[in-house]
Design a protein around this motif. Sequence first.
Motif, PDB file in Angstrom:
ATOM      1  N   ARG A   2       0.676  -1.445   0.083  1.00  0.00           N
ATOM      2  CA  ARG A   2      -0.018   0.029  -0.009  1.00  0.00           C
ATOM      3  C   ARG A   2       0.734   1.180   0.034  1.00  0.00           C
ATOM      4  O   ARG A   2       0.390   2.213  -0.336  1.00  0.00           O
ATOM      5  N   HIS A   3       2.068   1.162   0.062  1.00  0.00           N
ATOM      6  CA  HIS A   3       3.020   2.424   0.291  1.00  0.00           C
ATOM      7  C   HIS A   3       4.002   2.029  -1.084  1.00  0.00           C
ATOM      8  O   HIS A   3       5.063   2.862  -0.917  1.00  0.00           O
ATOM      9  N   LEU A   4       3.631   1.473  -1.841  1.00  0.00           N
ATOM     10  CA  LEU A   4       4.756   0.972  -2.823  1.00  0.00           C
ATOM     11  C   LEU A   4       5.263   2.459  -3.596  1.00  0.00           C
ATOM     12  O   LEU A   4       6.247   2.458  -3.972  1.00  0.00           O
ATOM     13  N   GLU A   5       4.108   3.330  -3.736  1.00  0.00           N
ATOM     14  CA  GLU A   5       4.666   4.556  -4.445  1.00  0.00           C
ATOM     15  C   GLU A   5       5.759   5.238  -3.853  1.00  0.00           C
ATOM     16  O   GLU A   5       6.617   5.718  -4.457  1.00  0.00           O
ATOM     17  N   ALA A   6       5.617   5.290  -2.436  1.00  0.00           N
ATOM     18  CA  ALA A   6       6.705   6.087  -1.486  1.00  0.00           C
ATOM     19  C   ALA A   6       8.072   5.317  -1.639  1.00  0.00           C
ATOM     20  O   ALA A   6       8.991   5.863  -1.706  1.00  0.00           O
ATOM     21  N   VAL A   7       7.814   3.951  -1.894  1.00  0.00           N
ATOM     22  CA  VAL A   7       8.890   3.031  -1.679  1.00  0.00           C
ATOM     23  C   VAL A   7       9.829   3.514  -3.097  1.00  0.00           C
ATOM     24  O   VAL A   7      11.017   3.679  -3.089  1.00  0.00           O
ATOM     25  N   LEU A   8       8.884   3.669  -4.216  1.00  0.00           N
ATOM     26  CA  LEU A   8       9.778   3.651  -5.524  1.00  0.00           C
ATOM     27  C   LEU A   8      10.170   5.040  -5.427  1.00  0.00           C
ATOM     28  O   LEU A   8      11.181   5.464  -6.486  1.00  0.00           O
ATOM     29  N   GLU A   9       9.724   5.867  -4.926  1.00  0.00           N
ATOM     30  CA  GLU A   9      10.036   7.347  -4.789  1.00  0.00           C
ATOM     31  C   GLU A   9      11.675   7.311  -4.177  1.00  0.00           C
ATOM     32  O   GLU A   9      12.309   8.102  -4.624  1.00  0.00           O
ATOM     33  N   VAL A  10      11.727   6.450  -3.180  1.00  0.00           N
ATOM     34  CA  VAL A  10      13.018   6.494  -2.725  1.00  0.00           C
ATOM     35  C   VAL A  10      13.945   5.827  -3.500  1.00  0.00           C
ATOM     36  O   VAL A  10      15.179   6.578  -3.704  1.00  0.00           O
ATOM     37  N   VAL A  11      13.598   4.764  -4.490  1.00  0.00           N
ATOM     38  CA  VAL A  11      14.509   4.282  -5.342  1.00  0.00           C
ATOM     39  C   VAL A  11      14.857   5.133  -6.426  1.00  0.00           C
ATOM     40  O   VAL A  11      15.839   5.448  -6.814  1.00  0.00           O
ATOM     41  N   ASP A  12      13.846   5.999  -6.664  1.00  0.00           N
ATOM     42  CA  ASP A  12      13.958   6.964  -7.869  1.00  0.00           C
ATOM     43  C   ASP A  12      15.119   7.934  -7.469  1.00  0.00           C
ATOM     44  O   ASP A  12      15.981   8.366  -8.260  1.00  0.00           O
ATOM     45  N   ARG A  13      15.016   8.615  -6.274  1.00  0.00           N
ATOM     46  CA  ARG A  13      15.917   9.652  -5.776  1.00  0.00           C
ATOM     47  C   ARG A  13      17.394   8.827  -5.771  1.00  0.00           C
ATOM     48  O   ARG A  13      18.356   9.679  -6.163  1.00  0.00           O
ATOM     49  N   LEU A  14      17.719   7.859  -5.563  1.00  0.00           N
ATOM     50  CA  LEU A  14      19.027   7.282  -5.561  1.00  0.00           C
ATOM     51  C   LEU A  14      19.466   7.194  -7.020  1.00  0.00           C
ATOM     52  O   LEU A  14      20.498   7.361  -7.347  1.00  0.00           O
ATOM     53  N   VAL A  15      18.497   6.719  -7.766  1.00  0.00           N
ATOM     54  CA  VAL A  15      18.929   6.560  -9.249  1.00  0.00           C
ATOM     55  C   VAL A  15      19.257   7.981  -9.617  1.00  0.00           C
ATOM     56  O   VAL A  15      20.234   8.208 -10.588  1.00  0.00           O
ATOM     57  N   GLU A  16      18.549   8.928  -9.428  1.00  0.00           N
ATOM     58  CA  GLU A  16      18.981  10.308  -9.805  1.00  0.00           C
ATOM     59  C   GLU A  16      20.074  10.812  -9.579  1.00  0.00           C
ATOM     60  O   GLU A  16      20.956  11.402 -10.312  1.00  0.00           O
ATOM     61  N   ARG A  17      20.695  10.639  -8.161  1.00  0.00           N
ATOM     62  CA  ARG A  17      21.729  11.128  -7.754  1.00  0.00           C
ATOM     63  C   ARG A  17      23.151  10.190  -7.831  1.00  0.00           C
ATOM     64  O   ARG A  17      24.135  10.857  -7.669  1.00  0.00           O
ATOM     65  N   VAL A  18      23.113   9.228  -8.505  1.00  0.00           N
ATOM     66  CA  VAL A  18      24.074   8.507  -8.551  1.00  0.00           C
ATOM     67  C   VAL A  18      24.378   7.985 -10.130  1.00  0.00           C
ATOM     68  O   VAL A  18      23.545   7.983 -11.095  1.00  0.00           O
ATOM     69  N   ASP A  19      25.886   7.708 -10.466  1.00  0.00           N
ATOM     70  CA  ASP A  19      26.009   6.973 -11.875  1.00  0.00           C
ATOM     71  C   ASP A  19      25.908   5.408 -12.018  1.00  0.00           C
ATOM     72  O   ASP A  19      25.740   5.265 -13.167  1.00  0.00           O
ATOM     73  N   ALA A  20      25.847   4.845 -10.993  1.00  0.00           N
ATOM     74  CA  ALA A  20      25.587   3.388 -11.039  1.00  0.00           C
ATOM     75  C   ALA A  20      25.267   2.906  -9.754  1.00  0.00           C
ATOM     76  O   ALA A  20      25.240   3.519  -8.818  1.00  0.00           O
ATOM     77  N   ILE A  21      24.411   1.593  -9.758  1.00  0.00           N
ATOM     78  CA  ILE A  21      23.868   1.168  -8.584  1.00  0.00           C
ATOM     79  C   ILE A  21      24.223  -0.130  -8.417  1.00  0.00           C
ATOM     80  O   ILE A  21      24.481  -1.144  -9.032  1.00  0.00           O
ATOM     81  N   HIS A  22      24.895  -0.252  -7.095  1.00  0.00           N
ATOM     82  CA  HIS A  22      25.160  -1.748  -6.456  1.00  0.00           C
ATOM     83  C   HIS A  22      23.848  -2.246  -5.363  1.00  0.00           C
ATOM     84  O   HIS A  22      23.600  -1.778  -4.536  1.00  0.00           O
ATOM     85  N   LEU A  23      23.014  -3.175  -6.382  1.00  0.00           N
ATOM     86  CA  LEU A  23      22.040  -3.660  -5.358  1.00  0.00           C
ATOM     87  C   LEU A  23      22.191  -4.852  -4.582  1.00  0.00           C
ATOM     88  O   LEU A  23      22.941  -5.685  -5.155  1.00  0.00           O
TER      89      LEU A  23
END
Length: 271
Positions: A158-179
């Motif tokens: 039910r909070h998925l939109e907020a969760v994905l917003e956190v992911v999107d912020r990370l994506v925007e501020r980095v060059d690459a992601i280590h998951l």
Amino acid sequence: MSATPATGNPRWSCAATATDAKFGVTSPSSTAQPRSRVRESSARSCVAKLLDTGNPVVVLGGGHDTAWGSYLGRTRCNRLRGQRVGVLNLDAHFDLRQADEPSSGTPFLQMARADQQAGRTFDYTVLGISEPNNTGVLFRTADELGVEYLTDEQCQPRHLEAVLEVVDRLVERVDAIHLSIDLDVLPAAVAPGVSAPAGYGVPLETIQAVCHRVARSGKMVLVDVVELLPRMDVDGRTARAAARLITTLAHDALSTPLTGPAGNTTGGRHE
């Protein structure tokens, strides 16, 4: 794509294996030599070599100390040199423990210290934190390091939109992601085969959605999938959940061109 699964207690116990030319999968092996140093050396060389092919890499654990070996590899590869790499950990625990000896509870504090010594930015996000299973010291450490996190309760569908917003912020501020995916983030009914089954957990629906988002960002370069404990699994549930997540990541990553500086596939150095 194929890989040899881990067996026995959570540790790096599989032989390195390769997939097709577009995706690398490895699980560093142990030998009779001191285990921690052998694992680190094996992971470092395997991960660095595979990353410099320009393709996404999956590392199979094992305990979450696997992530430290992955870190050593990515910080030594040419492809990511000079790039800002963000770490996204799907986990019930911060794994920022202060200890005399490294363990599955220490890898991200090790990364923070190594980044500080090297003059790099430590950018760490955690989704799925179980409040009862992390001490006050760990929460304070996370705050001191500027860690962005959501609890397991905040990661329900039910909070998925907020969760994905956190992911999107990370994506925007980095060059690459280590998951990094610790399977104990999932509910015990979905992932019983871990050393610390979750009493609450984050539903597979949410974790799957996060994996889609990260893989489709074009910035995912490295993935750890850890803490599978086969002897504690029930009907292979945990292994199947892990396989489903890896399949999702592979399919999405291979259908999405890498973007930004980390998208270089020549193995050349970036400054």
